[in-house]
Design an enzyme around this catalytic site. Structure first.
Site, PDB file in Angstrom:
ATOM      1  N   GLU A 103      -4.781  -4.977  11.076  1.00 58.60           N
ATOM      2  CA  GLU A 103      -3.947  -3.995  11.111  1.00 58.60           C
ATOM      3  C   GLU A 103      -4.222  -3.259  12.527  1.00 58.60           C
ATOM      4  OE1 GLU A 103      -1.940  -2.816   7.136  1.00 58.60           O
ATOM      5  OE2 GLU A 103      -3.832  -1.731   7.476  1.00 58.60           O
TER       6      GLU A 103
ATOM      7  N   GLY B 268       2.851  -0.975   4.026  1.00 57.76           N
ATOM      8  CA  GLY B 268       3.012   0.324   3.873  1.00 57.76           C
ATOM      9  C   GLY B 268       4.369   0.768   3.460  1.00 57.76           C
ATOM     10  N   GLY B 269       5.017   1.085   4.494  1.00 59.37           N
ATOM     11  CA  GLY B 269       6.410   1.842   4.108  1.00 59.37           C
ATOM     12  C   GLY B 269       7.585   1.102   3.493  1.00 59.37           C
TER      13      GLY B 269
ATOM     14  N   HIS C 179      -9.356   1.238   5.410  1.00 59.58           N
ATOM     15  CA  HIS C 179      -7.921   1.333   5.979  1.00 59.58           C
ATOM     16  C   HIS C 179      -8.104   2.295   7.332  1.00 59.58           C
ATOM     17  CE1 HIS C 179      -3.876   2.510   6.749  1.00 59.58           C
ATOM     18  NE2 HIS C 179      -3.418   1.318   6.243  1.00 59.58           N
TER      19      HIS C 179
ATOM     20  N   GLU D 256      -6.376   4.566   8.183  1.00 60.32           N
ATOM     21  CA  GLU D 256      -6.248   6.035   7.678  1.00 60.32           C
ATOM     22  C   GLU D 256      -7.332   6.807   7.103  1.00 60.32           C
ATOM     23  OE1 GLU D 256      -2.529   5.522   5.964  1.00 60.32           O
ATOM     24  OE2 GLU D 256      -1.635   4.860   7.529  1.00 60.32           O
TER      25      GLU D 256
ATOM     26  N   GLY E 107       2.937   2.096  10.745  1.00 64.45           N
ATOM     27  CA  GLY E 107       3.828   3.227  10.545  1.00 64.45           C
ATOM     28  C   GLY E 107       4.691   3.713  11.905  1.00 64.45           C
TER      29      GLY E 107
ATOM     30  N   ASN F  18       0.746  -1.381  -0.045  1.00 71.10           N
ATOM     31  CA  ASN F  18       0.007  -0.011   0.139  1.00 71.10           C
ATOM     32  C   ASN F  18       0.746   1.088   0.072  1.00 71.10           C
ATOM     33  OD1 ASN F  18      -1.733   1.956   0.621  1.00 71.10           O
ATOM     34  ND2 ASN F  18      -2.210   1.381   2.660  1.00 71.10           N
ATOM     35  N   TRP F  19       0.917   1.861  -1.040  1.00 65.87           N
ATOM     36  CA  TRP F  19       1.880   2.945  -1.185  1.00 65.87           C
ATOM     37  C   TRP F  19       1.405   4.105  -0.616  1.00 65.87           C
ATOM     38  CZ3 TRP F  19       4.415   3.229  -6.741  1.00 65.87           C
ATOM     39  CH2 TRP F  19       5.465   2.112  -6.944  1.00 65.87           C
ATOM     40  N   LYS F  20      -0.130   4.094  -0.212  1.00 64.40           N
ATOM     41  CA  LYS F  20      -0.782   5.253   0.545  1.00 64.40           C
ATOM     42  C   LYS F  20      -0.337   6.650  -0.506  1.00 64.40           C
ATOM     43  CE  LYS F  20      -0.182   2.974   4.828  1.00 64.40           C
ATOM     44  NZ  LYS F  20       0.198   3.057   6.394  1.00 64.40           N
TER      45      LYS F  20
ATOM     46  N   SER G  13       3.909  -2.202  10.309  1.00 60.13           N
ATOM     47  CA  SER G  13       5.571  -2.247  10.299  1.00 60.13           C
ATOM     48  C   SER G  13       5.750  -3.758  10.048  1.00 60.13           C
ATOM     49  CB  SER G  13       5.743  -1.885  11.734  1.00 60.13           C
ATOM     50  OG  SER G  13       5.496  -0.514  12.056  1.00 60.13           O
TER      51      SER G  13
HETATM   52  P1  PGA Z   1       3.206   0.110   7.333  1.00 61.23           P
HETATM   53  O1  PGA Z   1       1.768   0.387   7.112  1.00 61.23           O
HETATM   54  O2  PGA Z   1       3.762  -1.066   6.981  1.00 61.23           O
HETATM   55  O3  PGA Z   1       3.986   1.527   7.202  1.00 61.23           O
HETATM   56  O4  PGA Z   1       3.125   0.224   9.081  1.00 61.23           O
HETATM   57  C1  PGA Z   1       0.896  -0.756   6.955  1.00 61.23           C
HETATM   58  C2  PGA Z   1      -0.607  -0.248   6.477  1.00 61.23           C
HETATM   59  O5  PGA Z   1      -0.889   0.840   6.762  1.00 61.23           O
HETATM   60  O6  PGA Z   1      -1.033  -0.804   5.514  1.00 61.23           O
END
Ligand code: PGA
Length: 251
Positions: A163, A230-231, A93, A95, A169, A9-11, A209
């Site tokens: 999650e 994500g990251g 998600h 977010e 993150g 997920n590149w967000k 993470s």
């Molecule tokens: P992260 O994000 O790997 O940067 O913690 C995960 C996500 O929100 O899908």
């Protein structure tokens, strides 16, 4: 029996130049032993899908609207995602829930629309740290599952991502025992609601993470069928070891 899924997920990250990372990922995993998915920002979906066409890497969206078309400035419909070449969409998600006030009912309506367009729908659930500290984790997850997943879900169309909000993150990963407890709970809930056949075929991803260094330990946990990353999905160098760890977990 469930095929692993490594989803990135590149967000809100990625410009045209980031497509070289996708290119490198495609080159590194010509015949992966698991499914590989990248969900770039909406601006890159069509180009990413073109680039990945004919490869083993799939492309998805990060959100969609519940309606097919209309006066919804800034929004994207499931049909538009499909038209751009996406095969998957991430919904609910944390977010989106936090930044846009998305509630379970909205996520459910979006998921229904996505499934009607034959998009594989990754529905995210997860508790905050306050909820975990108050021992409410399973209640919260149970409520999100029943509220966010539409009745139309099948073993193919639905993927659930657990999650924990406090692990996203933050560099803080849930303990294997914590992950296992929630994943077993989710599996039980899905089996109860949809029957054993469907309930057992839905893939359950862990997210929060996940990195190359901790992926193998996470993939060894019961009922973990992959990761939503994500990251560490932003570069092929970081994401590729996670894909490899998932392939190895399936062996
Ligand atoms: P992260 O994000 O790997 O940067 O913690 C995960 C996500 O929100 O899908």
């Amino acid at each position: 029996m469930r095929r692993g899924l490594a989803a990135g997920n590149w967000k809100m990250n990625g410009l045209s130049t980031s497509l070289s990372e996708l290119e490198a990922l495609v080159a590194a995993h010509a015949e992966p032993g698991c499914e590989v998915l990248i969900c770039p920002p909406a601006t890159l979906i069509a180009r990413a899908a073109q680039l990945a066409e004919g490869s083993a890497v799939m492309v998805g969206g990060q959100d969609c609207h519940a309606e097919g078309a209309g006066a919804h400035t800034g929004d994207i419909s499931a049909a538009m995602l499909r038209d751009a070449g996406a095969s998957h969409v991430i919904l609910g998600h944390s977010e989106r829930r936090a930044d846009h006030g998305e509630r379970d009912a909205q996520v459910r309506a979006k998921a229904k629309a996505a499934m009607a367009e034959e998009l594989v729908t990754i529905i995210c659930v997860g508790e905050t740290l306050e909820e975990r500290d108050a021992s409410n984790t399973l209640d919260i997850i149970g409520g999100q599952l029943s509220g966010s997943i539409p009745d139309e879900a099948t073993g193919h169309s639905l993927v659930v991502a657990y999650e924990p909000v406090w692990a996203i993150g933050t560099g803080r990963v849930a303990e294997p025992a914590q992950i296992g407890e929630v994943h077993d709970f989710i599996r039980g809930r899905l089996e109860r609601r949809f029957g054993a056949g469907v309930g057992r075929s839905v893939r359950l991803l862990y997210g929060g993470s996940v990195k190359g260094a901790n992926a193998a330990e996470i993939f060894a946990v019961s009922n973990v069928d992959g990761a939503l990353v994500g990251g560490a999905s932003l570069t092929a160098q970081d994401f590729s070891p996670i894909v490899t760890a998932l392939e190895e977990a399936a062996d």
